[in-house]
Design an enzyme around this catalytic site. Structure first.
Site, PDB file in Angstrom:
ATOM      1  CG  LEU A  17      31.752  -6.027  77.112  1.00  0.00           C
ATOM      2  CD1 LEU A  17      31.014  -7.019  77.999  1.00  0.00           C
ATOM      3  CD2 LEU A  17      32.228  -6.700  75.834  1.00  0.00           C
ATOM      4  N   GLY A  18      30.927  -1.472  75.563  1.00  0.00           N
ATOM      5  CA  GLY A  18      30.111  -0.323  75.222  1.00  0.00           C
ATOM      6  C   GLY A  18      30.274   0.048  73.766  1.00  0.00           C
ATOM      7  CB  ILE A  20      33.477   4.434  72.402  1.00  0.00           C
ATOM      8  CG1 ILE A  20      32.496   5.531  71.993  1.00  0.00           C
ATOM      9  CG2 ILE A  20      34.905   4.826  72.032  1.00  0.00           C
ATOM     10  CD1 ILE A  20      32.673   6.835  72.754  1.00  0.00           C
ATOM     11  N   GLY A  21      34.096   1.460  73.220  1.00  0.00           N
ATOM     12  CA  GLY A  21      35.097   0.460  73.582  1.00  0.00           C
ATOM     13  C   GLY A  21      35.060  -0.767  72.690  1.00  0.00           C
ATOM     14  CB  SER A 128      37.967  13.899  77.282  1.00  0.00           C
ATOM     15  OG  SER A 128      37.455  14.967  78.053  1.00  0.00           O
ATOM     16  CB  SER A 129      32.816  14.314  76.873  1.00  0.00           C
ATOM     17  OG  SER A 129      31.597  14.863  76.435  1.00  0.00           O
ATOM     18  CB  SER A 130      32.251  18.100  72.954  1.00  0.00           C
ATOM     19  OG  SER A 130      31.015  17.408  72.911  1.00  0.00           O
ATOM     20  CE1 TYR A 158      30.349  11.315  80.703  1.00  0.00           C
ATOM     21  CE2 TYR A 158      29.866  13.450  79.722  1.00  0.00           C
ATOM     22  CZ  TYR A 158      30.405  12.183  79.630  1.00  0.00           C
ATOM     23  OH  TYR A 158      30.996  11.783  78.458  1.00  0.00           O
ATOM     24  CE  LYS A 162      33.943  11.373  80.184  1.00  0.00           C
ATOM     25  NZ  LYS A 162      34.833  10.210  79.935  1.00  0.00           N
TER      26      LYS A 162
END
Length: 326
Positions: A17-18, A20-21, A128-130, A158, A162
């Site tokens: 429900l976000g 990206i998801g 993941s994330s930059s 955070y 990650k």
């Protein structure tokens, strides 16, 4: 890429429900997959915006038993888990509550990996994330410029979560032979972003300022550059990453680099409002550049991500017809 890869498959999308998801859920249903969305709450009323075929289930990802029962109770084997759920926040929260954020994120990742191993889930995607690139040595930043080269400490919960999620995934791949994908994302925006007053995301916060007739304040002189990717394009790229199965760790972003000042001006133009922007050179604007090397990504995708202006125009259309109306 063969879009029929997902036809008839059974997928679970956490954090569905976000921003990206929800786009994963939409794209997977369109590709013929059966999609289950475990969620805790729907504060932003996203569920009603998703395809009717999506199966929502209230569930706490920190409870491994609940997740295990969800997987065991499916009508057939689960073919893929896409883990988008995350605890984050503005930088001051990430620094003030590092234990809470690190613990919450690592427990959910651990539960996802353990359940995927237990039920032999073929494909696992951990978003993941930059942000894992705390002190990159090259520009643009290649995948190799990460914790395998040096592990820098920060109190940012955070950032830590990650990095440790990727390390845990690598350990599961090595020990259990699991197929775990780690897409490292650039900044993301688009429909169903968090436009609520508590947002910590740059594009929605600029939207709010512009629509309220307030100034956008930019720390630094505004020359610091970033890249932004439309959520639906990002999801297509990650699904392609799984379909091709060539890279398990990969940067996902665009080659369109814009300054933060240019971003603010483009948002004003997309909303049709006058520019009211103020820079504050006395305050740090962060790293001068956060551009990712997307060479690997461009090897596997068969489309060109939309431009920032095009994506913002489509986000404005959604905002006015769906969000503002609601």
């Amino acid at each position: 890429m063969a879009r029929n890869y997902w036809a008839g498959k059974n997928a679970i999308v956490t954090g569905g429900l976000g921003l990206i998801g929800s786009h994963f859920a939409e794209e997977l249903v369109a590709a013929g997959a059966t999609v289950t969305l475990p969620y805790r709450r729907d504060n932003r009323r996203v569920l009603r915006q998703l395809p009717a075929d999506v199966r929502p289930v209230r569930l706490d990802l920190h409870d491994e038993t609940q997740l295990s029962e969800l997987i065991a109770g499916q009508s057939g084997p689960v073919d893929a888990i896409v883990h988008c759920a995350v605890v984050s926040g503005p930088m001051d929260v990430r620094l003030d509550r590092p234990a809470h954020i690190l613990d919450a994120n690592m427990r959910s990742v651990s539960n996802v990996l353990n359940c995927a191993r237990r039920y032999t889930v073929a494909d696992v995607v951990l978003i993941s994330s930059s942000d894992i690139y705390l002190s990159p040595t090259r520009d643009p930043i290649p995948e190799e410029d990460d914790f395998r080269q040096r592990m820098n400490y920060s109190r940012d919960g955070y950032y830590l979560s990650k990095n440790y999620a990727e390390i845990l995934a690598e350990a599961y791949r090595a020990e259990y032979g699991m197929n775990v994908f780690l897409p490292r994302l650039t900044s993301v925006y688009g429909p169903r972003d968090n436009f609520e007053p508590d947002t910590d995301r740059v594009v929605p916060s600029m939207f709010a300022k512009v629509l309220a007739g307030e100034e956008i304040e930019i720390w630094g002189d505004g020359s610091q550059t970033r890249t932004y990717m439309y959520a639906a394009d990002l999801v297509r790229a990650i699904l392609g990453m799984v379909e091709v199965n060539k890279y398990h760790m990969m940067n996902v972003g665009t080659t369109e680099t814009v300054s933060v000042l240019e971003l603010a001006r483009t948002i004003c133009a997309a909303l049709g409002r006058p520019e009211r922007i103020r820079t504050d050179p006395r305050r740090s604007g962060g790293r001068p550049s956060r551009t990712l090397d997307v060479t690997k990504l461009n090897e596997i995708i068969d489309f060109t991500p939309r431009s920032l202006r095009e994506g913002l125009d489509q986000t404005v259309d959604w905002y006015r017809t769906v969000y503002a109306a609601a």
